[in-house]
Write an enzyme that holds these catalytic residues in place. Structure first.
Site, PDB file in Angstrom:
ATOM      1  N   GLY A 159      -4.755 -14.987 -12.322  1.00  0.00           N
ATOM      2  CA  GLY A 159      -5.857 -14.035 -12.187  1.00  0.00           C
ATOM      3  C   GLY A 159      -6.668 -13.896 -13.454  1.00  0.00           C
ATOM      4  O   GLY A 159      -7.429 -14.771 -13.832  1.00  0.00           O
ATOM      5  N   GLY A 160      -6.507 -12.754 -14.140  1.00  0.00           N
ATOM      6  CA  GLY A 160      -7.320 -12.467 -15.307  1.00  0.00           C
ATOM      7  C   GLY A 160      -8.645 -11.833 -14.913  1.00  0.00           C
ATOM      8  O   GLY A 160      -8.941 -11.593 -13.745  1.00  0.00           O
ATOM      9  N   TRP A 161      -9.454 -11.552 -15.910  1.00  0.00           N
ATOM     10  CA  TRP A 161     -10.729 -10.874 -15.685  1.00  0.00           C
ATOM     11  C   TRP A 161     -11.604 -11.642 -14.704  1.00  0.00           C
ATOM     12  O   TRP A 161     -12.204 -11.060 -13.799  1.00  0.00           O
ATOM     13  CB  TRP A 161     -11.452 -10.695 -17.018  1.00  0.00           C
ATOM     14  CG  TRP A 161     -12.787 -10.039 -16.901  1.00  0.00           C
ATOM     15  CD1 TRP A 161     -14.008 -10.631 -16.963  1.00  0.00           C
ATOM     16  CD2 TRP A 161     -13.037  -8.645 -16.671  1.00  0.00           C
ATOM     17  NE1 TRP A 161     -15.010  -9.704 -16.804  1.00  0.00           N
ATOM     18  CE2 TRP A 161     -14.442  -8.465 -16.625  1.00  0.00           C
ATOM     19  CE3 TRP A 161     -12.213  -7.527 -16.512  1.00  0.00           C
ATOM     20  CZ2 TRP A 161     -15.035  -7.231 -16.426  1.00  0.00           C
ATOM     21  CZ3 TRP A 161     -12.808  -6.296 -16.312  1.00  0.00           C
ATOM     22  CH2 TRP A 161     -14.199  -6.143 -16.267  1.00  0.00           C
ATOM     23  N   ASP A 197       3.334 -14.133 -14.069  1.00  0.00           N
ATOM     24  CA  ASP A 197       2.715 -12.892 -14.548  1.00  0.00           C
ATOM     25  C   ASP A 197       1.477 -12.627 -13.701  1.00  0.00           C
ATOM     26  O   ASP A 197       0.588 -13.477 -13.616  1.00  0.00           O
ATOM     27  CB  ASP A 197       2.337 -13.061 -16.019  1.00  0.00           C
ATOM     28  CG  ASP A 197       1.546 -11.889 -16.568  1.00  0.00           C
ATOM     29  OD1 ASP A 197       2.121 -10.791 -16.644  1.00  0.00           O
ATOM     30  OD2 ASP A 197       0.374 -12.080 -16.949  1.00  0.00           O
ATOM     31  N   ASP A 199      -1.915 -10.842 -13.265  1.00  0.00           N
ATOM     32  CA  ASP A 199      -2.939 -10.171 -14.073  1.00  0.00           C
ATOM     33  C   ASP A 199      -4.086  -9.769 -13.153  1.00  0.00           C
ATOM     34  O   ASP A 199      -5.149 -10.381 -13.139  1.00  0.00           O
ATOM     35  CB  ASP A 199      -3.408 -11.131 -15.170  1.00  0.00           C
ATOM     36  CG  ASP A 199      -4.309 -10.452 -16.198  1.00  0.00           C
ATOM     37  OD1 ASP A 199      -4.664  -9.277 -15.980  1.00  0.00           O
ATOM     38  OD2 ASP A 199      -4.666 -11.087 -17.193  1.00  0.00           O
ATOM     39  N   GLU A 201      -6.965  -7.524 -12.279  1.00  0.00           N
ATOM     40  CA  GLU A 201      -7.903  -6.618 -12.937  1.00  0.00           C
ATOM     41  C   GLU A 201      -9.045  -6.250 -11.979  1.00  0.00           C
ATOM     42  O   GLU A 201     -10.053  -6.940 -11.966  1.00  0.00           O
ATOM     43  CB  GLU A 201      -8.444  -7.278 -14.214  1.00  0.00           C
ATOM     44  CG  GLU A 201      -7.344  -7.634 -15.214  1.00  0.00           C
ATOM     45  CD  GLU A 201      -7.883  -8.218 -16.513  1.00  0.00           C
ATOM     46  OE1 GLU A 201      -9.042  -7.940 -16.898  1.00  0.00           O
ATOM     47  OE2 GLU A 201      -7.151  -8.966 -17.151  1.00  0.00           O
ATOM     48  N   TYR A 202      -8.915  -5.176 -11.174  1.00  0.00           N
ATOM     49  CA  TYR A 202      -7.826  -4.218 -11.114  1.00  0.00           C
ATOM     50  C   TYR A 202      -7.665  -3.759  -9.676  1.00  0.00           C
ATOM     51  O   TYR A 202      -8.625  -3.813  -8.893  1.00  0.00           O
ATOM     52  CB  TYR A 202      -8.138  -3.009 -12.000  1.00  0.00           C
ATOM     53  CG  TYR A 202      -8.210  -3.333 -13.460  1.00  0.00           C
ATOM     54  CD1 TYR A 202      -7.053  -3.430 -14.229  1.00  0.00           C
ATOM     55  CD2 TYR A 202      -9.439  -3.541 -14.062  1.00  0.00           C
ATOM     56  CE1 TYR A 202      -7.121  -3.711 -15.584  1.00  0.00           C
ATOM     57  CE2 TYR A 202      -9.503  -3.838 -15.422  1.00  0.00           C
ATOM     58  CZ  TYR A 202      -8.352  -3.929 -16.183  1.00  0.00           C
ATOM     59  OH  TYR A 202      -8.417  -4.222 -17.517  1.00  0.00           O
ATOM     60  N   THR A 275      -3.387  -3.028 -24.489  1.00  0.00           N
ATOM     61  CA  THR A 275      -3.813  -1.945 -25.376  1.00  0.00           C
ATOM     62  C   THR A 275      -4.811  -2.473 -26.410  1.00  0.00           C
ATOM     63  O   THR A 275      -4.575  -2.431 -27.619  1.00  0.00           O
ATOM     64  CB  THR A 275      -2.597  -1.290 -26.040  1.00  0.00           C
ATOM     65  OG1 THR A 275      -1.631  -2.296 -26.382  1.00  0.00           O
ATOM     66  CG2 THR A 275      -1.949  -0.293 -25.111  1.00  0.00           C
ATOM     67  N   TYR A 276      -5.902  -2.995 -25.904  1.00  0.00           N
ATOM     68  CA  TYR A 276      -7.037  -3.454 -26.703  1.00  0.00           C
ATOM     69  C   TYR A 276      -8.262  -3.423 -25.799  1.00  0.00           C
ATOM     70  O   TYR A 276      -8.155  -3.030 -24.633  1.00  0.00           O
ATOM     71  CB  TYR A 276      -6.802  -4.855 -27.278  1.00  0.00           C
ATOM     72  CG  TYR A 276      -6.111  -5.832 -26.352  1.00  0.00           C
ATOM     73  CD1 TYR A 276      -6.773  -6.398 -25.266  1.00  0.00           C
ATOM     74  CD2 TYR A 276      -4.789  -6.207 -26.570  1.00  0.00           C
ATOM     75  CE1 TYR A 276      -6.154  -7.293 -24.419  1.00  0.00           C
ATOM     76  CE2 TYR A 276      -4.151  -7.098 -25.724  1.00  0.00           C
ATOM     77  CZ  TYR A 276      -4.834  -7.649 -24.656  1.00  0.00           C
ATOM     78  OH  TYR A 276      -4.207  -8.530 -23.812  1.00  0.00           O
ATOM     79  N   ASP A 277      -9.420  -3.802 -26.330  1.00  0.00           N
ATOM     80  CA  ASP A 277     -10.683  -3.683 -25.590  1.00  0.00           C
ATOM     81  C   ASP A 277     -10.951  -2.229 -25.183  1.00  0.00           C
ATOM     82  O   ASP A 277     -11.567  -1.969 -24.142  1.00  0.00           O
ATOM     83  CB  ASP A 277     -10.700  -4.582 -24.349  1.00  0.00           C
ATOM     84  CG  ASP A 277     -10.661  -6.059 -24.710  1.00  0.00           C
ATOM     85  OD1 ASP A 277     -11.008  -6.392 -25.859  1.00  0.00           O
ATOM     86  OD2 ASP A 277     -10.283  -6.876 -23.852  1.00  0.00           O
TER      87      ASP A 277
END
Length: 599
Positions: A159-161, A197, A199, A201-202, A275-277
């Protein structure tokens, strides 16, 4: 002997046995505690993006695997109606492709996991590969990296953004959930991954505007993960191993509200919180990319959601939602985010800005190594420190550029936070941002006790002997074959590293064929051995070989019709046609890897 005497003696014997048992238990506990104190249970998980091997020229073999416990390979995608990709015009890559594996187009059920970039994932011929190898590309290099680093686990991230657009559809029905879970098992087995994993979003809301969303995503996400967990456990029972299941999670309160975190925590092995962006060029006020703690000055200046958008608040939110601390992994960035035209007050921090400066690879985003080499106290930039948020930042008053980033000082506060809260470890995005390994060494030293992710309980520091009698056993216009005598080691050799020029190839045996070379070109090779503790031997003797001149192969030219398996030369390199076409100007082989493959 009367009954009373026998009873007293029996009671004394029992007391002695109980006391001995208690002493043994205490000693055993102390021994286990002492043993545990000498080893680390923390995880360090690094993302490697597939596209790192393109323009960034950062390859799998450039990874220092001794400093991490897990590598997340990003990204695989979800196939739907025969295609994958995300056509959303607001995304960074708004296009779709046919679903493919390493051999070409495939037909799979909706919701199946497929390669995100088949060429770079499994088709590209790297040094040491042959075009006839069933799996090449990054995935073969990950397999070789694991062979050379037995402690290492690899995880495929889906996945990912850019590619979260089909998660909602996939999670919506039992059939598509099963399709996804079955394909996960097949993917892990085929490409030798240790886990998967997700990912997404979202769920429910967020991400790219064109993504699919449903209110039911909240429940369906749990059902999807449970289906995957069931299939992985069944496969693991057959394969004699535990397959890992993890997720990447948004750090803000909306992710917690839109997921059943307590239920998910009981299914997955751990959760990587991004915990970034927290702040970036999408807003007009300068702030910090990854603050660890809340800074009230940010709220006072109008920074959005500052009280929630920091690492400590995110972790506390997951703890409050029922996630065990040991299953929480804190995300750290190996990059910074910047603004331009920021007002010259407060060193540019929490000021109104006009845009974003050119970054390392994209506007407003800077690799840490780029900052280290060109910005930190250089070229008009001064480093400052926010002692409340525990992060550094840069400001250049001449152009108003403000850059928030992480360095070894801020990572020291984050690793101390991980340890004080008994969290599971650290995750970072991504390897190529820290080419000097400054941040990676800090994470490893703090969380893995300086011993790296390649634990050696025996404290082995003895390197293998140098490989002997390196020799050339064959060559073509594009390859050189080598052989050497095996090295010896006090524990055991796990692999060899073949080096030439600025490149290297990992192999497990005492022979190698280095392919993808230029014809009529001289190359010098050496070999080193590696053991399980990560010790590297001295180099072997060097040998030099000149590849044969290309014969019978015509140079590439525009206007020519090429068929599959036709070969051409271009700038001294031989390429094989992998898709029939008529070449046009601008379609030179290095520019169109979908048409040409180096031999």
């Amino acid at each position: 002997m009367n009954v009373r005497v026998r009873f007293l003696r029996f009671r004394a014997s029992v007391s002695l046995l109980l006391m001995a048992s208690l002493i043994f238990s205490i000693l055993s506990f102390q021994e286990k505690t002492a043993s545990a104190a000498g080893e680390s249970n923390y995880k360090i998980i690094g993302y490697y993006p597939s596209w790192g091997a393109y323009g960034r020229a950062y390859h799998v073999w450039d990874i220092d695997a001794s400093k991490v416990t897990h590598i997340n390979y990003a990204f695989a995608d979800i196939c739907w109606n025969g295609i994958h990709g995300n056509p959303d015009p607001t995304g960074p890559n708004p296009q779709t492709w046919t679903c493919q594996d390493e051999n070409g187009t495939i037909q799979v059920p909706n919701g199946s996991i497929v390669l995100g970039d088949p060429w770079i994932d499994a088709q590209q011929t790297n040094p040491g590969d042959s075009w006839s190898d069933p799996i090449r590309g990054n995935l073969k290099q990950l397999i070789l990296l694991k062979q050379a680093n037995p402690h290492l686990k690899t995880i495929i991230s889906v996945g990912g953004w850019s590619w979260s657009n089909r998660f909602s559809d996939t999670a919506a029905t039992q059939q598509t959930r099963e399709n996804f879970a079955n394909s996960a098992v097949n993917f892990l087995r085929k490409y030798q991954f240790d886990g998967i994993d997700l990912d997404w979003e979202y769920p429910v809301s967020g991400g790219l505007p064109g993504n699919g969303y449903r209110p039911e995503d909240k429940r369906n996400y749990t059902l999807l993960l449970q289906e995957v967990r069931n299939k992985l456990d069944a496969a693991g029972a057959q394969d004699g191993k535990h397959y890992l299941l993890t997720i990447a999670a948004g750090a803000g309160p909306s992710f917690r509200q839109n997921t059943e975190l307590a239920n998910i925590a009981g299914i997955v092995d751990w959760i990587n919180i991004m915990t970034y962006d927290f702040n970036g060029g999408w807003q007009s006020i300068s702030a910090h990319n990854a603050p660890l703690y809340y800074d009230p000055a940010a709220s006072a200046a109008g920074v959005p959601d500052a009280q929630e958008f920091n690492g400590a608040a995110a972790v506390q939110g997951f703890l409050d939602a029922g996630v065990p601390a040991a299953k929480i992994v804190l995300g750290v960035p190996f990059y910074g985010r910047g603004w331009s035209g920021c007002a010259n007050a407060n060193n540019g921090q929490y000021r109104s800005c006009t845009g974003t400066p050119p970054g390392t690879w994209e506007s407003g985003v800077f690799d840490f190594t780029d900052l280290q080499n060109n910005y930190i106290n250089k070229n008009g930039y001064t480093r400052y420190w926010n002692d409340t948020a525990k992060v550094p930042y840069l400001y250049n008053p001449a152009n108003g550029n403000f850059i928030s980033y992480d360095d070894t000082e801020s990572l020291g506060h984050k690793t101390a936070f991980i340890q004080s809260r008994s969290l599971g470890g650290a995750m970072f995005w991504e390897f190529s941002g820290d080419r000097n390994r400054t941040l990676l060494n800090k994470l490893s030293g703090d969380l893995l006790g300086g011993g790296g992710g390649n634990p050696d309980p025996g404290g082995d520091t003895t390197a293998p002997t140098a490989p002997a009698n390196l020799r050339v056993t064959g060559k073509t216009s594009t390859s050189v074959s080598l052989a050497w005598n095996a090295s010896s080691d006090n524990v055991g050799v796990t692999g060899y590293i073949v080096k030439y020029g600025g490149s290297s190839v990992n192999v497990t045996g005492t022979t190698a064929t280095v392919g993808g070379l230029a014809s009529g070109t001289s190359y010098t090779f050496t070999v080193q051995a590696r053991d399980a503790a990560g010790n590297i031997s001295p180099a072997s003797n060097a040998v030099t070989a000149t590849t044969d001149a290309a014969t019978g192969v015509q140079p590439w030219a525009p206007g020519v019709s090429y068929s599959i398996n036709d070969q051409v030369t271009y700038n001294g390199v031989v390429y094989r046609c992998i898709q029939a076409h008529t070449s046009l100007t601008g379609w030179e082989p290095p520019n169109v890897p979908a048409l040409w493959q180096p031999v």
